[in-house]
Design a protein around this motif. Structure first.
Motif, PDB file in Angstrom:
ATOM      1  N   PHE A 149       0.844  -1.200   0.000  1.00  0.00           N
ATOM      2  CA  PHE A 149       0.000   0.000   0.000  1.00  0.00           C
ATOM      3  C   PHE A 149       0.885   1.257   0.000  1.00  0.00           C
ATOM      4  CE2 PHE A 149      -2.462   3.370   1.975  1.00  0.00           C
ATOM      5  CZ  PHE A 149      -3.713   3.230   1.403  1.00  0.00           C
ATOM      6  N   THR A 150       1.933   1.231   0.839  1.00  0.00           N
ATOM      7  CA  THR A 150       2.844   2.385   0.948  1.00  0.00           C
ATOM      8  C   THR A 150       3.593   2.599  -0.372  1.00  0.00           C
ATOM      9  OG1 THR A 150       3.082   1.869   3.294  1.00  0.00           O
ATOM     10  CG2 THR A 150       4.709   3.377   2.365  1.00  0.00           C
ATOM     11  N   LEU A 151       4.045   1.495  -0.969  1.00  0.00           N
ATOM     12  CA  LEU A 151       4.755   1.602  -2.259  1.00  0.00           C
ATOM     13  C   LEU A 151       3.847   2.197  -3.330  1.00  0.00           C
ATOM     14  CD1 LEU A 151       6.599  -1.848  -2.157  1.00  0.00           C
ATOM     15  CD2 LEU A 151       7.726   0.380  -2.395  1.00  0.00           C
ATOM     16  N   LYS A 152       2.609   1.710  -3.357  1.00  0.00           N
ATOM     17  CA  LYS A 152       1.669   2.188  -4.384  1.00  0.00           C
ATOM     18  C   LYS A 152       1.344   3.676  -4.151  1.00  0.00           C
ATOM     19  CE  LYS A 152      -2.452   0.790  -6.854  1.00  0.00           C
ATOM     20  NZ  LYS A 152      -3.686   1.444  -6.422  1.00  0.00           N
ATOM     21  N   GLU A 153       1.178   4.020  -2.895  1.00  0.00           N
ATOM     22  CA  GLU A 153       0.871   5.412  -2.551  1.00  0.00           C
ATOM     23  C   GLU A 153       2.014   6.345  -2.979  1.00  0.00           C
ATOM     24  OE1 GLU A 153      -1.290   6.922   1.337  1.00  0.00           O
ATOM     25  OE2 GLU A 153       0.790   6.463   1.767  1.00  0.00           O
ATOM     26  N   LYS A 154       3.246   5.883  -2.757  1.00  0.00           N
ATOM     27  CA  LYS A 154       4.409   6.736  -3.036  1.00  0.00           C
ATOM     28  C   LYS A 154       4.790   6.744  -4.508  1.00  0.00           C
ATOM     29  CE  LYS A 154       5.255   8.196   1.002  1.00  0.00           C
ATOM     30  NZ  LYS A 154       5.251   9.640   1.238  1.00  0.00           N
ATOM     31  N   LEU A 155       4.676   5.560  -5.168  1.00  0.00           N
ATOM     32  CA  LEU A 155       5.185   5.432  -6.547  1.00  0.00           C
ATOM     33  C   LEU A 155       4.067   5.448  -7.585  1.00  0.00           C
ATOM     34  CD1 LEU A 155       7.838   2.634  -5.808  1.00  0.00           C
ATOM     35  CD2 LEU A 155       8.279   5.075  -6.108  1.00  0.00           C
ATOM     36  N   GLY A 156       2.812   5.348  -7.122  1.00  0.00           N
ATOM     37  CA  GLY A 156       1.665   5.422  -8.029  1.00  0.00           C
ATOM     38  C   GLY A 156       1.288   4.095  -8.670  1.00  0.00           C
ATOM     39  N   ARG A 157       2.126   3.080  -8.498  1.00  0.00           N
ATOM     40  CA  ARG A 157       1.844   1.768  -9.121  1.00  0.00           C
ATOM     41  C   ARG A 157       2.731   0.724  -8.455  1.00  0.00           C
ATOM     42  NH1 ARG A 157       6.343   1.031 -12.937  1.00  0.00           N
ATOM     43  NH2 ARG A 157       7.621   2.818 -12.468  1.00  0.00           N
ATOM     44  N   LEU A 158       2.395  -0.537  -8.716  1.00  0.00           N
ATOM     45  CA  LEU A 158       3.262  -1.640  -8.266  1.00  0.00           C
ATOM     46  C   LEU A 158       3.858  -2.358  -9.477  1.00  0.00           C
ATOM     47  CD1 LEU A 158       1.098  -3.039  -5.316  1.00  0.00           C
ATOM     48  CD2 LEU A 158       3.235  -1.756  -5.148  1.00  0.00           C
ATOM     49  N   GLU A 159       3.096  -2.368 -10.565  1.00  0.00           N
ATOM     50  CA  GLU A 159       3.544  -3.022 -11.809  1.00  0.00           C
ATOM     51  C   GLU A 159       4.882  -2.418 -12.254  1.00  0.00           C
ATOM     52  OE1 GLU A 159       1.324  -5.222 -13.966  1.00  0.00           O
ATOM     53  OE2 GLU A 159       3.329  -5.604 -14.802  1.00  0.00           O
ATOM     54  N   GLY A 186       3.195  -7.705 -10.256  1.00  0.00           N
ATOM     55  CA  GLY A 186       4.050  -7.327 -11.392  1.00  0.00           C
ATOM     56  C   GLY A 186       5.292  -6.533 -11.030  1.00  0.00           C
ATOM     57  N   ALA A 187       5.645  -6.495  -9.732  1.00  0.00           N
ATOM     58  CA  ALA A 187       6.885  -5.804  -9.330  1.00  0.00           C
ATOM     59  C   ALA A 187       8.076  -6.738  -9.533  1.00  0.00           C
ATOM     60  CB  ALA A 187       6.782  -5.379  -7.866  1.00  0.00           C
ATOM     61  N   HIS A 188       9.269  -6.137  -9.708  1.00  0.00           N
ATOM     62  CA  HIS A 188      10.500  -6.922  -9.813  1.00  0.00           C
ATOM     63  C   HIS A 188      11.151  -6.948  -8.430  1.00  0.00           C
ATOM     64  CE1 HIS A 188      10.019  -6.756 -14.113  1.00  0.00           C
ATOM     65  NE2 HIS A 188       9.924  -5.439 -14.045  1.00  0.00           N
ATOM     66  N   VAL A 189      11.333  -8.133  -7.885  1.00  0.00           N
ATOM     67  CA  VAL A 189      11.840  -8.240  -6.517  1.00  0.00           C
ATOM     68  C   VAL A 189      13.238  -8.862  -6.524  1.00  0.00           C
ATOM     69  CG1 VAL A 189      11.422  -9.219  -4.213  1.00  0.00           C
ATOM     70  CG2 VAL A 189       9.486  -8.485  -5.632  1.00  0.00           C
TER      71      VAL A 189
END
Ligand code: CP
Length: 324
Positions: A149-159, A186-189
């Motif tokens: 949720f935090t990543l999406k909020e900050k970066l606008g997407r997870l893909e 769809g993120a690269h980990v």
């Protein structure tokens, strides 16, 4: 609140079995609840009349308190059971404890346990919903959801984003849940750890593996730094603390070589000066306390969704009781 698509799970035990659509639904529901907790009156009646129990067999600050706040923001009644002051100390099993809590007409049990699979075992014996708040080395689904949720909020997407998870991957339920969740979105980990702290065949989970911290930082949009769980070092796999900090510790100097706006994350509690320097933990790239705040909205979403999914079962149970 009406959900956009059906959530049918009575329990949340991990992110491994969840589909991308289910993950998206939790994140979208959490977004609505984030708006609620920003209001002057931070409360909605969604779980009025429901009872939620926090059953923690391991210590916790963030998870236990944020589940309690989340449940209260949804107007549920909340009971906290400190197992060291309960009949667990007299030898009562997890299932017996769960059954007795259920006999008290509880609707949702949030459980943290040192054994992997404990939450799933409890869920199999309960009509009440069970939420896994961390089981052994297995999963910590709500932590990963709040990280996402935090990543999406900050970066606008997870893909397509690049996330490096650094630290004790082998013993980390947070790493496992993040890997399941992020790769599905769809993120690269990348996972980065000393070789003895990388689980065998972790590549099969769809991640890149490295033991070089410079490689992990290079091009990453976010770095999620894990606590060295010295209490779980049963096989002497852990490097000494100073040695670890020298080789893997996140310092200002190391961050200077990374993307300027890299997000620095940590699930907490932080071992300052072991996995991360204090000036990084408290620095401009750190979103660590925002992760904690987002935990409330995410846990409100999870409580709301499992309660809603379990409602028909509860109604038919009541009907049968009336017939008898
Ligand atoms: N991140 C996390 O699980 O923290 P607590 O152990 O304080 O709950």
């Amino acid at each position: 609140m009406k959900t956009k698509s059906a959530w049918t799970r009575k329990d949340l035990l991990g992110l491994e079995p969840l589909s991308r659509e289910e993950l998206e639904l939790v994140l979208a529901t959490a977004e609505s609840f984030k708006e609620v907790i920003g209001r002057t009156v931070k409360k909605v009646p969604a779980l009025r009349g429901k009872t939620v129990v926090n059953l923690f067999y391991e210590p916790s600050t963030r998870t236990r308190v944020s589940f309690e706040i989340a449940a209260k923001r949804l107007s549920a009644d909340v009971i906290n059971i400190a197992t060291e002051e309960s009949s667990v100390r007299k030898g009562e099993t997890l299932i017996d404890t769960g059954r007795n809590i259920e006999a008290l007409k509880v609707d949702i049990i949030i459980v943290r346990h040192n054994c992997s699979g404990a939450a799933a075992m409890l869920a199999r014996h309960m009509r009440a919903s069970v939420i896994n708040a961390g089981d052994g080395w297995h999963e910590h689904p709500t932590q990963a959801l709040l990280d996402m949720f935090t990543l999406k909020e900050k970066l606008g997407r997870l893909e397509g984003i690049r996330v490096s998870i650094v630290g004790d991957i082998a013993h980390s339920r947070v790493a496992r849940s993040n890997i399941w969740g992020l790769t599905k979105m769809g993120a690269h980990v990348t996972v980065c750890a000393p070789p003895l702290l990388i689980p065998s065949q972790v590549e099969r989970m769809g991640v890149r593996v490295t033991s070089s911290i410079d490689e992990a930082l290079d091009g990453a949009d976010a770095i999620n730094v894990l606590r060295m769980q010295f209490e779980r070092d049963t096989d002497g796999a852990f490097p000494r603390q100073l040695e670890y900090f020298k080789t893997y510790g996140i310092t200002v100097e190391r961050l200077e070589k990374a993307k300027k706006d890299i997000l620095v994350m940590h699930p907490g509690p932080i071992n300052r000066g072991i996995e991360m320097a204090s000036d990084v933990a408290d620095g401009a790239n750190s979103v660590i306390l925002e992760q904690v705040t987002n935990g409330i909205a995410v846990r409100m979403a999870v409580l709301f969704l499992v309660a809603q999914a379990n409602e028909p079962a509860k109604k038919s149970e009541k009907k049968n009781e009336t017939k008898r």
